[in-house]
Design a protein around this motif. Sequence first.
Motif, mmCIF file in Angstrom:
data_model
loop_
_atom_site.group_PDB
_atom_site.id
_atom_site.type_symbol
_atom_site.label_atom_id
_atom_site.label_comp_id
_atom_site.label_asym_id
_atom_site.label_seq_id
_atom_site.Cartn_x
_atom_site.Cartn_y
_atom_site.Cartn_z
ATOM 1 N N ALA A 25 43.583 3.525 -42.976
ATOM 2 C CA ALA A 25 43.418 4.210 -41.684
ATOM 3 C C ALA A 25 42.584 3.376 -40.716
ATOM 4 N N LEU A 26 41.636 2.621 -41.259
ATOM 5 C CA LEU A 26 40.758 1.793 -40.427
ATOM 6 C C LEU A 26 41.349 0.410 -40.150
ATOM 7 N N HIS A 69 30.178 8.959 -39.145
ATOM 8 C CA HIS A 69 30.751 8.886 -37.808
ATOM 9 C C HIS A 69 31.982 7.994 -37.841
ATOM 10 N N ALA A 70 33.059 8.486 -37.258
ATOM 11 C CA ALA A 70 34.279 7.696 -37.120
ATOM 12 C C ALA A 70 34.490 7.444 -35.630
ATOM 13 N N TRP A 71 34.783 6.199 -35.284
ATOM 14 C CA TRP A 71 34.963 5.792 -33.894
ATOM 15 C C TRP A 71 36.367 5.231 -33.718
ATOM 16 N N SER A 72 37.079 5.766 -32.745
ATOM 17 C CA SER A 72 38.450 5.357 -32.499
ATOM 18 C C SER A 72 38.636 5.083 -31.014
ATOM 19 N N ARG A 73 39.470 4.125 -30.711
ATOM 20 C CA ARG A 73 39.743 3.855 -29.307
ATOM 21 C C ARG A 73 41.248 3.807 -29.046
ATOM 22 N N GLN A 74 41.948 2.843 -29.579
ATOM 23 C CA GLN A 74 43.371 2.703 -29.289
ATOM 24 C C GLN A 74 44.203 3.863 -29.827
ATOM 25 N N ARG A 117 32.221 9.950 -23.212
ATOM 26 C CA ARG A 117 32.174 9.915 -21.745
ATOM 27 C C ARG A 117 32.983 8.786 -21.125
ATOM 28 N N ASP A 118 33.205 7.712 -21.892
ATOM 29 C CA ASP A 118 33.974 6.595 -21.325
ATOM 30 C C ASP A 118 35.452 6.950 -21.155
ATOM 31 N N GLY A 119 35.878 8.098 -21.722
ATOM 32 C CA GLY A 119 37.236 8.563 -21.543
ATOM 33 C C GLY A 119 38.270 7.933 -22.462
ATOM 34 N N ARG A 120 37.886 6.948 -23.241
ATOM 35 C CA ARG A 120 38.865 6.295 -24.114
ATOM 36 C C ARG A 120 38.428 6.200 -25.564
#
Length: 136
Positions: A25-26, A69-74, A117-120
């Motif tokens: 997944a990562l 904490h999981a961080w996702s962008r794309q 807050r960055d929206g993405r």
Amino acid sequence: MPAAHVALRAAIHAALKADTALIAALGGAHVHDEVPRDAAFPYVTLGDGGISDISTDDGDVQEHRLELHAWSRQGGHKEAHVIAGALLAALDDAPLTPSGHRLVNLRFAVADIRRERDGRTYHAVVRFRAVTEPLS
């Protein structure tokens, strides 16, 4: 932080880095205790925790609260949900062996997923509760 909590975090970190579904997944073993400056998305970090003494007459027992904490962008919201699910599958009731301690149980408590807050960037916080006791 007490030795039991340090040992439990180390066991969790090792288990996550060895979990094939989470690594898939990562897109790699992107599990960090502390985030590198150039960390590529998506990734998981070990977050805050706490410990309480819930000892009884039968012996020393400690309750641990742990955040991942999981961080996702794309991949957005869907990717954050997939990673949170992989964390849950990897750890809920996992038979971990923290050094010098016996893990009585490790249970999922709650998960929250939100857009930053960055929206993405999407951020999933997955909380667990664990109970340990020292080895005899």
